[in-house]
Scaffold this active site. Sequence first.
Site, PDB file in Angstrom:
ATOM      1  N   ARG A  41       0.804  -1.218   0.000  1.00 45.93           N
ATOM      2  CA  ARG A  41       0.000   0.000   0.000  1.00 45.93           C
ATOM      3  C   ARG A  41       0.843   1.276   0.000  1.00 45.93           C
ATOM      4  O   ARG A  41       0.352   2.349   0.342  1.00 45.93           O
ATOM      5  CB  ARG A  41      -0.983   0.023   1.185  1.00 45.93           C
ATOM      6  CG  ARG A  41      -2.054  -1.080   1.137  1.00 45.93           C
ATOM      7  CD  ARG A  41      -2.788  -1.056  -0.213  1.00 45.93           C
ATOM      8  NE  ARG A  41      -3.957  -1.916  -0.246  1.00 45.93           N
ATOM      9  CZ  ARG A  41      -3.988  -3.101  -0.862  1.00 45.93           C
ATOM     10  NH1 ARG A  41      -2.902  -3.589  -1.430  1.00 45.93           N
ATOM     11  NH2 ARG A  41      -5.091  -3.801  -0.899  1.00 45.93           N
ATOM     12  N   LEU A  42       2.104   1.165  -0.379  1.00 46.98           N
ATOM     13  CA  LEU A  42       2.939   2.350  -0.535  1.00 46.98           C
ATOM     14  C   LEU A  42       2.765   2.850  -1.970  1.00 46.98           C
ATOM     15  O   LEU A  42       3.649   2.738  -2.808  1.00 46.98           O
ATOM     16  CB  LEU A  42       4.402   2.031  -0.235  1.00 46.98           C
ATOM     17  CG  LEU A  42       5.328   3.235  -0.030  1.00 46.98           C
ATOM     18  CD1 LEU A  42       4.881   4.062   1.172  1.00 46.98           C
ATOM     19  CD2 LEU A  42       6.772   2.774   0.150  1.00 46.98           C
TER      20      LEU A  42
END
Length: 215
Positions: free
Chosen positions: A191-192
């Site tokens: 989720r970066l």
Amino acid sequence: MPDLSRMRRDYDRPALREEDLAPTWVEQFDRWFADAVAAELPEPNAVVVATADADGAPDARTVLLKGYDEYGFVFGTSYASTKGAELAVNPRAALVFPWHAMQRQVRVAGRVERIGETASDDLWYPRPRGAQLAAAASVQSTVVDSVHELVLRVRLLDEETAGGPVPRPASWGGYRVVPHRVEFWQGGADRLHDRLRFVRDDEEGGGWIVQRLAP
């Protein structure tokens, strides 16, 4: 009820870096749109259009984009529709192109303007006749008694026009969303996500700057 907290997948596409960006937002959008078409995504020009009424109550729906260039994004609709009424009192909108299969989305925000009679004709007359009949016979967003009422309206209009051109209703035309920001979102591992946003810098004569946003 399903456990939605476990419904997730990680993203594995290449990262989006500043050096990867095209010089302008429209060139970058053109690259990504071409990728979406090449990937044969279903209706890659489908876009969520979010508007708000005079009180700020939000509303959203999906429409089909009918054009874009350095001036903005164009779609057609009924001026008498809910979105038309909202744009009349609050001429701003946000757009989302949800290209989930490519782990991408494009987010746009800006003011909205009508594109004019001739440009609206250019959107109307290439439409299939059936779509013209449906749009002309229907007062979009109004309550109807039944689907049979709509079918009857379409049939009567079809008979009236006798297979010829269906004139564009005065209440139907195009809008252009003139962006003041355009964000390119690329899904990232854990989720970066990569979020690079073109923002109009009015203090610098209307030029554009690029910002990286935290995911």
